[in-house]
Design an enzyme around this catalytic site. Sequence first.
Site, PDB file in Angstrom:
ATOM      1  N   GLU A  68      -5.061  -4.999  10.490  1.00  0.00           N
ATOM      2  CA  GLU A  68      -4.041  -3.987  10.721  1.00  0.00           C
ATOM      3  C   GLU A  68      -4.319  -3.274  12.041  1.00  0.00           C
ATOM      4  OE1 GLU A  68      -2.064  -2.726   6.746  1.00  0.00           O
ATOM      5  OE2 GLU A  68      -3.771  -1.436   7.118  1.00  0.00           O
ATOM      6  N   LYS A  87       0.081   4.231  -0.180  1.00  0.00           N
ATOM      7  CA  LYS A  87      -0.582   5.389   0.448  1.00  0.00           C
ATOM      8  C   LYS A  87      -0.384   6.634  -0.438  1.00  0.00           C
ATOM      9  CE  LYS A  87      -0.117   3.080   4.829  1.00  0.00           C
ATOM     10  NZ  LYS A  87       0.005   3.154   6.266  1.00  0.00           N
ATOM     11  N   ASN A 106       0.872  -1.177   0.000  1.00  0.00           N
ATOM     12  CA  ASN A 106       0.000   0.000   0.000  1.00  0.00           C
ATOM     13  C   ASN A 106       0.905   1.222   0.000  1.00  0.00           C
ATOM     14  OD1 ASN A 106      -1.760   2.069   0.515  1.00  0.00           O
ATOM     15  ND2 ASN A 106      -2.386   1.350   2.554  1.00  0.00           N
ATOM     16  N   HIS A 125      -9.444   0.972   4.969  1.00  0.00           N
ATOM     17  CA  HIS A 125      -8.169   1.167   5.675  1.00  0.00           C
ATOM     18  C   HIS A 125      -8.401   2.104   6.867  1.00  0.00           C
ATOM     19  CE1 HIS A 125      -4.077   2.335   6.578  1.00  0.00           C
ATOM     20  NE2 HIS A 125      -3.681   1.284   5.900  1.00  0.00           N
TER      21      HIS A 125
HETATM   22  P1  13P Z   1       3.248   0.376   7.582  1.00  0.00           P
HETATM   23  O1  13P Z   1       3.762  -0.902   6.955  1.00  0.00           O
HETATM   24  O2  13P Z   1       3.958   1.592   7.074  1.00  0.00           O
HETATM   25  O3  13P Z   1       3.195   0.276   9.060  1.00  0.00           O
HETATM   26  O4  13P Z   1       1.731   0.550   7.061  1.00  0.00           O
HETATM   27  C1  13P Z   1       0.869  -0.519   7.144  1.00  0.00           C
HETATM   28  C2  13P Z   1      -0.367  -0.188   6.404  1.00  0.00           C
HETATM   29  O5  13P Z   1      -1.148   0.654   6.817  1.00  0.00           O
HETATM   30  C3  13P Z   1      -0.622  -0.894   5.141  1.00  0.00           C
HETATM   31  O6  13P Z   1      -1.919  -0.687   4.691  1.00  0.00           O
END
Ligand code: 13P
Length: 244
Positions: free
Chosen positions: A163, A7, A5, A93
Amino acid sequence: MIAGNWKMNGLRSDALALARAVADGVKQAAWTDRQVLICPPATLVMAVADAVRGSALLVGGQDCHAKPSGAHTGDIAAEMLRDCGASHVIVGHSERRADHGESDALVRAKAEAAWRASLVPVICIGETLDEREAGDTLEVLATQLKGSIPPGATAWNTVVAYEPVWAIGTGKTPTTAEVAAAHGHIRKVLATLTSEAAGIRLLYGGSVKESNAAELLAAGDVDGALVGGASLKAPEFLAIAKAA
Ligand code: 13P
């Protein structure tokens, strides 16, 4: 499944180089027992999908609207992601639940939209630190699952990601026993919602990196990882895929 991801990261030049490097690694590894997925920001889905076409690397979106079209300024329909070459879409998410006030009901509608567009939703759930410290983790996960997973989920049309919010981007992770407990619980709750619970892939997400991937991926009922920060570096992301 190892999913990245990205982001809100990536401009065209860097992003395409990253996508190509991951696609090359996937091509060389020629895995037949795992799927590797990257989810770039919406602006890059089409370019990334074009850049990696011909490799086994899958491309997904990070969110979609519940409706197929209409007066929803700034939103993106699941059909549009599909049209750009996506096969998957992350929904629910915790950053969207927090930043955009997304409810379980909305996440469920988005998952249904993904199915309508022939996309596989990666449906995210996870407890906050307050919820964990109050001892409410399993209850919170059950509530989110029951509210967010539409009827009709199968091993082929749905992926679930656990998560813990406090583990995202913090470098903190639950112990493998905690991960196994959460995933085992998720599997049990899923079994009350669908007859295909055993085959639905459950990804762990939250500070997964090369150094802890093998251990986290070995925890009970973990079928993959959803990787944030570490998916922005091709060698590290590929090392996580290899660890699977
Ligand atoms: P990190 O791996 O940066 O902690 O993020 C996890 C996440 O939110 C994946 O969707």
